[in-house]
Structure formats: C-alpha cells, structure tokens
Design a protein around this motif. Structure first.
Motif, PDB file in Angstrom:
ATOM      1  N   GLN A 216       0.829  -1.208   0.000  1.00  0.00           N
ATOM      2  CA  GLN A 216       0.000   0.000   0.000  1.00  0.00           C
ATOM      3  C   GLN A 216       0.861   1.255   0.000  1.00  0.00           C
TER       4      GLN A 216
ATOM      5  N   LEU B 239       3.453   5.646  -5.849  1.00  0.00           N
ATOM      6  CA  LEU B 239       3.279   5.658  -7.306  1.00  0.00           C
ATOM      7  C   LEU B 239       2.081   6.506  -7.715  1.00  0.00           C
ATOM      8  N   ASN B 240       0.993   6.431  -6.968  1.00  0.00           N
ATOM      9  CA  ASN B 240      -0.169   7.266  -7.275  1.00  0.00           C
ATOM     10  C   ASN B 240       0.179   8.746  -7.168  1.00  0.00           C
ATOM     11  N   GLY B 241       0.950   9.098  -6.159  1.00  0.00           N
ATOM     12  CA  GLY B 241       1.389  10.484  -6.010  1.00  0.00           C
ATOM     13  C   GLY B 241       2.278  10.921  -7.157  1.00  0.00           C
ATOM     14  N   ARG B 242       3.151  10.031  -7.577  1.00  0.00           N
ATOM     15  CA  ARG B 242       4.053  10.341  -8.698  1.00  0.00           C
ATOM     16  C   ARG B 242       3.266  10.504  -9.992  1.00  0.00           C
ATOM     17  N   ILE B 243       2.275   9.660 -10.206  1.00  0.00           N
ATOM     18  CA  ILE B 243       1.439   9.757 -11.410  1.00  0.00           C
ATOM     19  C   ILE B 243       0.660  11.066 -11.394  1.00  0.00           C
ATOM     20  N   ALA B 244       0.125  11.438 -10.250  1.00  0.00           N
ATOM     21  CA  ALA B 244      -0.606  12.704 -10.138  1.00  0.00           C
ATOM     22  C   ALA B 244       0.314  13.887 -10.428  1.00  0.00           C
TER      23      ALA B 244
ATOM     24  N   LEU C  50       2.251   1.649  -3.490  1.00  0.00           N
ATOM     25  CA  LEU C  50       1.163   2.064  -4.374  1.00  0.00           C
ATOM     26  C   LEU C  50       0.822   3.539  -4.162  1.00  0.00           C
ATOM     27  N   SER C  51       0.789   3.985  -2.926  1.00  0.00           N
ATOM     28  CA  SER C  51       0.512   5.392  -2.633  1.00  0.00           C
ATOM     29  C   SER C  51       1.587   6.298  -3.218  1.00  0.00           C
TER      30      SER C  51
ATOM     31  N   THR D 287       0.927  13.990 -14.158  1.00  0.00           N
ATOM     32  CA  THR D 287      -0.290  14.448 -14.830  1.00  0.00           C
ATOM     33  C   THR D 287      -0.428  15.967 -14.721  1.00  0.00           C
TER      34      THR D 287
END
Length: 111
Positions: A91, A97-102, A94-95, A105
């Motif tokens: 988790q 990576l989600n922050g990096r993707i945001a 994953l968090s 973006t």
C-alpha cells in the motif's frame, strides 16, 4: 521511460504483489500434509529484476522453527505477520506511485 519516471517502485510493487500471492498460498495450505512454505526474498528479487533476471530468483523455502510431524512447514502466525507487513508495504509503494502519477499528470497539464 517508465523506469525513469517511477524508479524501482514499479518493480517493487510487482514483487510485493507476487509475494502476497506466495504468502496467501502458504496460509491456505497451513493444514496440507507435506506442504513446504515459501517466501520471496524482497531484496534478492528486486536486485534480480534490475538485472532482468527472473523474480523467481528471490523465491525461497521457509525454514520452520518447529517442523510439524506431517512435513508441513507453514507456521500460521509467521505467515499472517509476513502477509500483514507485506500488505502495508504494498500500500505504501502504491501510494507513492499514485502520487508520482498525479505529479506527472499535473506537469503535463501545465498546472
């Protein structure tokens, strides 16, 4: 290009997911006679993934502290603890990576 954007975190997430499957299999087979518990050596598997080797290079048999009479090497408490720790680490990765993707973006949108 993805490795440059995400560093080792993409590979780490994949290894953590595979490890979760291995640990879940151990737990599911806790009462199967002769079942040999396995685990993934995270550091070894991550190093292998960087060298384009198979993640299976980090897959090892677990040595039980108290082997059972039927040959099963699953120690339920050990497996449950490892599963819970791995889930938290999964988790966390994953968090990140989600922050990096945001972040990427937002940069692409010019924000």
């Amino acid at each position: 290009m993805a490795e440059g954007l995400f560093g080792v975190h993409g590979a780490a997430l994949q290894i953590r997911a595979q490890r979760m499957g291995v640990l879940a299999s151990n737990i599911a087979n806790a009462s199967t006679p002769g079942f040999k518990a396995r685990d993934i050596d995270f550091k070894g598997a991550l190093a292998a993934s960087e060298g384009q080797a198979s993640v299976d290079a980090g897959l090892k048999y677990r040595v039980p502290t108290q082997p059972s009479m039927d040959g099963n090497t699953v120690e339920l408490a050990t497996e449950q603890t490892a599963f819970a720790e791995n889930a938290v680490q999964y988790q966390t990765t994953l968090s990140f990576l989600n922050g990096r993707i945001a972040q990427i973006t937002r940069a692409l949108k010019g924000e």
